[in-house]
Design a protein around this motif. Structure first.
Motif, PDB file in Angstrom:
ATOM      1  N   ALA A  94       0.837  -1.206   0.000  1.00  0.00           N
ATOM      2  CA  ALA A  94       0.000   0.000   0.000  1.00  0.00           C
ATOM      3  C   ALA A  94       0.869   1.252   0.000  1.00  0.00           C
ATOM      4  O   ALA A  94       0.622   2.196  -0.766  1.00  0.00           O
ATOM      5  CB  ALA A  94      -0.910  -0.002   1.222  1.00  0.00           C
ATOM      6  N   GLU A  95       1.907   1.258   0.826  1.00  0.00           N
ATOM      7  CA  GLU A  95       2.785   2.421   0.894  1.00  0.00           C
ATOM      8  C   GLU A  95       3.462   2.680  -0.449  1.00  0.00           C
ATOM      9  O   GLU A  95       3.563   3.826  -0.900  1.00  0.00           O
ATOM     10  CB  GLU A  95       3.840   2.219   1.986  1.00  0.00           C
ATOM     11  CG  GLU A  95       4.644   3.451   2.278  1.00  0.00           C
ATOM     12  CD  GLU A  95       5.527   3.306   3.499  1.00  0.00           C
ATOM     13  OE1 GLU A  95       6.107   4.324   3.903  1.00  0.00           O
ATOM     14  OE2 GLU A  95       5.648   2.194   4.049  1.00  0.00           O
ATOM     15  N   PHE A 142       0.832   4.167  -2.702  1.00  0.00           N
ATOM     16  CA  PHE A 142       0.541   5.552  -2.320  1.00  0.00           C
ATOM     17  C   PHE A 142       1.625   6.481  -2.863  1.00  0.00           C
ATOM     18  O   PHE A 142       1.347   7.587  -3.321  1.00  0.00           O
ATOM     19  CB  PHE A 142       0.468   5.702  -0.794  1.00  0.00           C
ATOM     20  CG  PHE A 142      -0.681   4.970  -0.144  1.00  0.00           C
ATOM     21  CD1 PHE A 142      -1.844   4.699  -0.840  1.00  0.00           C
ATOM     22  CD2 PHE A 142      -0.593   4.558   1.187  1.00  0.00           C
ATOM     23  CE1 PHE A 142      -2.910   4.029  -0.239  1.00  0.00           C
ATOM     24  CE2 PHE A 142      -1.647   3.890   1.795  1.00  0.00           C
ATOM     25  CZ  PHE A 142      -2.807   3.622   1.090  1.00  0.00           C
ATOM     26  N   ARG A 143       2.876   6.019  -2.806  1.00  0.00           N
ATOM     27  CA  ARG A 143       3.987   6.826  -3.310  1.00  0.00           C
ATOM     28  C   ARG A 143       3.918   6.963  -4.831  1.00  0.00           C
ATOM     29  O   ARG A 143       4.236   8.008  -5.377  1.00  0.00           O
ATOM     30  CB  ARG A 143       5.329   6.192  -2.908  1.00  0.00           C
ATOM     31  CG  ARG A 143       5.665   6.305  -1.436  1.00  0.00           C
ATOM     32  CD  ARG A 143       6.984   5.591  -1.112  1.00  0.00           C
ATOM     33  NE  ARG A 143       7.214   5.541   0.323  1.00  0.00           N
ATOM     34  CZ  ARG A 143       7.783   6.518   1.031  1.00  0.00           C
ATOM     35  NH1 ARG A 143       8.173   7.615   0.424  1.00  0.00           N
ATOM     36  NH2 ARG A 143       7.957   6.402   2.327  1.00  0.00           N
ATOM     37  N   PHE A 149      -2.447   8.814  -2.631  1.00  0.00           N
ATOM     38  CA  PHE A 149      -3.418   8.170  -1.729  1.00  0.00           C
ATOM     39  C   PHE A 149      -4.810   8.104  -2.350  1.00  0.00           C
ATOM     40  O   PHE A 149      -5.447   7.063  -2.361  1.00  0.00           O
ATOM     41  CB  PHE A 149      -3.468   8.937  -0.403  1.00  0.00           C
ATOM     42  CG  PHE A 149      -4.518   8.436   0.543  1.00  0.00           C
ATOM     43  CD1 PHE A 149      -4.325   7.276   1.276  1.00  0.00           C
ATOM     44  CD2 PHE A 149      -5.727   9.117   0.678  1.00  0.00           C
ATOM     45  CE1 PHE A 149      -5.293   6.802   2.142  1.00  0.00           C
ATOM     46  CE2 PHE A 149      -6.709   8.660   1.542  1.00  0.00           C
ATOM     47  CZ  PHE A 149      -6.487   7.500   2.278  1.00  0.00           C
ATOM     48  N   SER A 150      -5.290   9.234  -2.873  1.00  0.00           N
ATOM     49  CA  SER A 150      -6.672   9.294  -3.358  1.00  0.00           C
ATOM     50  C   SER A 150      -6.906   8.402  -4.568  1.00  0.00           C
ATOM     51  O   SER A 150      -8.017   7.912  -4.777  1.00  0.00           O
ATOM     52  CB  SER A 150      -7.060  10.738  -3.683  1.00  0.00           C
ATOM     53  OG  SER A 150      -6.161  11.278  -4.635  1.00  0.00           O
ATOM     54  N   THR A 168      -5.376   5.509  -5.131  1.00  0.00           N
ATOM     55  CA  THR A 168      -5.131   4.104  -4.813  1.00  0.00           C
ATOM     56  C   THR A 168      -6.349   3.517  -4.116  1.00  0.00           C
ATOM     57  O   THR A 168      -6.806   4.048  -3.103  1.00  0.00           O
ATOM     58  CB  THR A 168      -3.899   3.954  -3.885  1.00  0.00           C
ATOM     59  OG1 THR A 168      -2.765   4.543  -4.511  1.00  0.00           O
ATOM     60  CG2 THR A 168      -3.608   2.489  -3.601  1.00  0.00           C
ATOM     61  N   LYS A 197      -9.181   1.571   3.770  1.00  0.00           N
ATOM     62  CA  LYS A 197      -7.904   2.126   3.296  1.00  0.00           C
ATOM     63  C   LYS A 197      -7.294   3.040   4.359  1.00  0.00           C
ATOM     64  O   LYS A 197      -6.077   3.045   4.572  1.00  0.00           O
ATOM     65  CB  LYS A 197      -8.134   2.898   1.980  1.00  0.00           C
ATOM     66  CG  LYS A 197      -6.844   3.382   1.338  1.00  0.00           C
ATOM     67  CD  LYS A 197      -7.074   3.937  -0.056  1.00  0.00           C
ATOM     68  CE  LYS A 197      -7.768   5.255  -0.068  1.00  0.00           C
ATOM     69  NZ  LYS A 197      -7.743   5.929  -1.388  1.00  0.00           N
ATOM     70  N   VAL A 235      -3.484   3.227   6.250  1.00  0.00           N
ATOM     71  CA  VAL A 235      -2.671   4.434   6.446  1.00  0.00           C
ATOM     72  C   VAL A 235      -2.370   4.625   7.930  1.00  0.00           C
ATOM     73  O   VAL A 235      -1.252   4.991   8.309  1.00  0.00           O
ATOM     74  CB  VAL A 235      -3.384   5.688   5.890  1.00  0.00           C
ATOM     75  CG1 VAL A 235      -2.567   6.934   6.166  1.00  0.00           C
ATOM     76  CG2 VAL A 235      -3.613   5.552   4.406  1.00  0.00           C
ATOM     77  N   ARG A 270       3.178  12.933  -3.207  1.00  0.00           N
ATOM     78  CA  ARG A 270       2.235  11.829  -2.984  1.00  0.00           C
ATOM     79  C   ARG A 270       2.326  11.293  -1.563  1.00  0.00           C
ATOM     80  O   ARG A 270       1.344  10.861  -0.989  1.00  0.00           O
ATOM     81  CB  ARG A 270       2.497  10.718  -3.998  1.00  0.00           C
ATOM     82  CG  ARG A 270       2.060  11.100  -5.400  1.00  0.00           C
ATOM     83  CD  ARG A 270       2.433  10.046  -6.416  1.00  0.00           C
ATOM     84  NE  ARG A 270       2.042  10.463  -7.747  1.00  0.00           N
ATOM     85  CZ  ARG A 270       2.770  10.289  -8.834  1.00  0.00           C
ATOM     86  NH1 ARG A 270       3.948   9.719  -8.739  1.00  0.00           N
ATOM     87  NH2 ARG A 270       2.344  10.698 -10.010  1.00  0.00           N
ATOM     88  N   VAL A 319      -0.506  11.515   2.038  1.00  0.00           N
ATOM     89  CA  VAL A 319      -0.814  10.510   3.060  1.00  0.00           C
ATOM     90  C   VAL A 319      -0.657  11.115   4.452  1.00  0.00           C
ATOM     91  O   VAL A 319      -1.467  10.874   5.350  1.00  0.00           O
ATOM     92  CB  VAL A 319       0.103   9.270   2.909  1.00  0.00           C
ATOM     93  CG1 VAL A 319      -0.163   8.265   4.016  1.00  0.00           C
ATOM     94  CG2 VAL A 319      -0.118   8.623   1.554  1.00  0.00           C
TER      95      VAL A 319
END
Length: 202
Positions: A20-21, A24-25, A29-30, A32, A55, A59, A108, A112
């Motif tokens: 996930a991280e 997100f990178r 975030f939005s 994914t 989600k 985070v 990005r 988060v």
């Protein structure tokens, strides 16, 4: 790894967080979705939801891991044997450097961080109290050594923490980086200014 070997729940949680991280990178975030995380892992979204209800919960777990890493680094500074004034400066330098390196390297990731701060999770409140305690420990050591005036360590720790928030709050630090080309020099200046208020006059 043998495909027949089942991962332990903690291992699966860690893999979900790591994947996930990375997404997100890469995507932000939005953009994914849990389905994206599941697809990257080769599992169903339902399986991800077995470990994290949303989600945001993923985070939150990533945020908690980052806070734990930061606190480990910070406690190492607090417990060192150097003079209290040096430790106070090094503490804020360590916090600032960690946030800059791990949380602000790209927009990005910053997104988060903003999500985490807006949610105002209990983990962040606990972390802020831990940071205040670290400053208080250093102040108590400095008072005992005659390095600082006999101020109220708890109250003064809160005042110092509040005064240094621009260098420790990930979102504000992003703004501070734009304002100061030499962030470390600005931080050292601020700490030394605060130290003058509690250093005995000779």
């Amino acid at each position: 790894m043998n495909p027949q070997v089942k991962l332990k729940p903690d291992d699966t949680r860690a893999r979900i967080m790591e994947t996930a991280e990375a997404l997100f990178r890469r995507l932000g975030f939005s953009k994914t979705a849990v389905a994206d995380i599941a697809a990257e892992l080769g599992m169903s979204p339902a399986n991800v939801y077995r470990f994290f209800p949303s989600k945001n919960a993923i985070v939150e777990a990533i945020c908690q891991r980052c806070l734990s890493e930061l606190e480990t680094k910070a406690w190492a500074v607090v417990r060192s044997k150097t003079p209290a004034s040096e430790r106070l400066e090094q503490l804020f330098l360590a916090i600032s450097a960690y946030n800059k390196e791990n949380l602000l390297e790209e927009q990005r990731v910053h997104e988060v961080v903003v999500v985490a701060m807006e949610q105002n999770w209990q983990a962040i409140k606990v972390h802020l109290e831990t940071m205040r305690t670290m400053v208080e420990v250093i102040l108590r050591d400095g008072i005992a050594a005659g390095e600082f005036e006999p101020v109220d360590p708890r109250e003064t720790a809160e005042l110092i923490k509040r005064s240094m928030v621009v260098f420790t709050h990930p979102v504000l630090l992003g703004d501070c980086l734009e304002e100061h080309q030499d962030l470390e020099a600005a931080l050292r200046q601020s700490v030394r200014f605060l130290l003058r208020a509690i250093t005995p006059r000779t």
